[in-house]
Design an enzyme around this catalytic site. Structure first.
Site, PDB file in Angstrom:
ATOM      1  N   ASP A  77      56.585  71.282  31.137  1.00 57.48           N
ATOM      2  CA  ASP A  77      57.239  69.881  31.262  1.00 57.48           C
ATOM      3  C   ASP A  77      56.972  69.264  30.030  1.00 57.48           C
ATOM      4  O   ASP A  77      56.114  69.520  29.469  1.00 57.48           O
ATOM      5  CB  ASP A  77      56.481  69.300  32.428  1.00 57.48           C
ATOM      6  CG  ASP A  77      55.115  69.340  32.388  1.00 57.48           C
ATOM      7  OD1 ASP A  77      54.454  70.258  31.732  1.00 57.48           O
ATOM      8  OD2 ASP A  77      54.466  68.271  32.708  1.00 57.48           O
ATOM      9  N   GLU A 141      51.689  69.174  33.261  1.00 57.63           N
ATOM     10  CA  GLU A 141      50.758  68.878  32.338  1.00 57.63           C
ATOM     11  C   GLU A 141      51.079  67.563  32.078  1.00 57.63           C
ATOM     12  O   GLU A 141      49.948  66.712  31.696  1.00 57.63           O
ATOM     13  CB  GLU A 141      50.719  69.876  31.120  1.00 57.63           C
ATOM     14  CG  GLU A 141      49.588  69.838  30.287  1.00 57.63           C
ATOM     15  CD  GLU A 141      49.512  68.725  29.304  1.00 57.63           C
ATOM     16  OE1 GLU A 141      48.327  68.354  28.857  1.00 57.63           O
ATOM     17  OE2 GLU A 141      50.493  68.042  28.870  1.00 57.63           O
TER      18      GLU A 141
END
EC number: 3.5.1.18
Length: 399
Positions: A77, A141
């Site tokens: 991500d 994250e």
């Protein structure tokens, strides 16, 4: 025979073209699954959920049947790229301009994933896995970090996976590959301090109690003395007020009913979350008991503290095999002796440390989260070479 171009630049381009803005998977984990399965990895993609947070897809891939177990952890991500007009090339185009590749996530941290995958492909091209190798890749994250690595590690443990060491591929180098290995991180504690007052007209202050005065007084008490001076392992603890709010009263002539300040503390290993909370409350209690919202009032400052997301502990990795072999590989490839550091913010290593020794080493992070995030193609090759040598030497140490 490989079924895909396993050069780090080619792998990275495939990942960059996936718009995996947190928490969207964006196709990035699918690309990884295809490449990992072609290398003989067994791949699972669990989705984790929790009320009030977005569902997040993750990836656990493993190869090898026995022997020491090395894990690589990372995230696909990325943060939002902002307007395309701020970029020299579209942020998900993986455009190569001269000697650099542009794109959101090139350094934070799809580049690290691409290099480790390329390194593993090289190792496996020489023979069967020298032990057990796993990838722990999350899509959470850059988000709340609730449905990602922390739950993926638990998922792996419940399946019986046990790791002997883990490398996190975050961009750790300030200026050049070989500058720095992260061997620990400071902890993080967040809270909101609210002072209660009484709303009123600024021309009639005797009828009101201005909470802004109390908030300033209490914040000053938190900043008056350093929490510590740091030590040989960690830099000093610092507390920073980040958001001030007086309730949104849109007028210059209204005393607000309450005022609040959000704050964050990055703390070293001289504190635990509990001892740090106790010290913060001690300072606030002391200041509140001797100060008043107005000189003509006898009541102490009325305040409350709301602690936010679960705090992160400070930690330090002392595993010489992991750190020593990684540092030796860095020096062998780059000629630089990397600094062993605990500086910077938090990372998912804070979760990994509860399962096995962990260190972090990746690309140069100077452009992370910026428009025109980019990586030198030569850095991708260098990092891949370091990872390949590290993998080979780490497994050989168990022979």
């Amino acid at each position: 025979m490989l079924q895909f171009d396993a050069s780090p630049a080619a792998i990275l381009a495939r990942l960059i073209r996936c718009p995996s803005v947190t928490p969207a998977e964006g196709g990035a984990l699918q690309e990884l699954e295809i490449m990992l399965e072609s290398l003989g990895f067994a791949v699972e993609r669990p989705v984790f959920r929790e009320d009030g947070t977005p569902d997040v897809e993750n990836l656990l891939a493993s190869a090898g049947d026995k022997g020491p177990h090395l894990a690589f952890a990372g995230h696909t991500d990325v943060v939002p790229p902002g307007p395309d007009s701020d970029w020299r090339h579209p942020p998900f185009s993986a455009a190569v301009d001269g000697s650099e590749m542009f794109g959101r996530g090139t350094v934070d941290m799809k580049g690290g994933i691409a290099c480790f995958l390329a390194a593993v492909a090289r190792v496996l091209a020489k023979g069967p896995p020298p032990g057990r190798i796993s990838f722990l890749i999350t899509g959470d994250e850059e988000g709340p970090a609730i449905n990602g690595t922390v739950k993926l590690l638990r998922f792996a443990a419940e399946k019986g996976e046990r790791f002997d060491a883990c490398l996190v591929g975050e961009p750790t180098n300030p200026n050049a590959i070989g500058d720095m290995i992260k061997i620990g991180r400071r902890g993080s504690l967040s809270g909101t301090l609210t002072v209660e007052g009484r709303q009123g007209h600024v021309a009639y202050p005797h009828l009101a109690e201005n909470p802004v005065r109390g908030l300033v007084t209490l914040l000053d008490a938190l900043h008056a003395e350093p929490l510590d001076r740091g030590n040989e392992r960690f830099q000093a603890t610092n507390l920073e007020a980040t958001v001030l709010d007086s309730g949104g009263v849109a007028s210059f002539n209204v005393i607000p009913a309450r005022a609040s300040a959000s704050f964050n503390v990055r703390f070293n290993d001289e504190w635990t979350p509990d001892t740090l909370k106790a010290e913060i409350l001690r300072r606030l209690d002391e200041a509140a008991s001797i100060q008043r919202l107005r000189a003509d009032r006898n009541d102490p400052i009325r305040y409350r503290v709301e602690w936010k997301e679960p705090p992160s502990d400070a930690f330090l990795t002392r595993d010489e095999k992991l750190v020593g072999i990684l540092a030796g590989a860095v020096e062998a490839v780059t000629g630089r002796t990397p600094e062993l550091s605990t500086s910077g913010g938090t990372s998912d290593a804070r979760f990994v440390k509860d399962y096995c020794p962990v260190a972090e080493f990746g690309l140069v992070g100077r452009t992370m989260h910026m428009a025109n995030e980019r990586v030198a193609l030569s850095d991708l090759d260098t990092l891949t070479e370091i990872y390949e040598l590290f993998i080979t030497r780490w497994f050989a140490a168990f022979a």
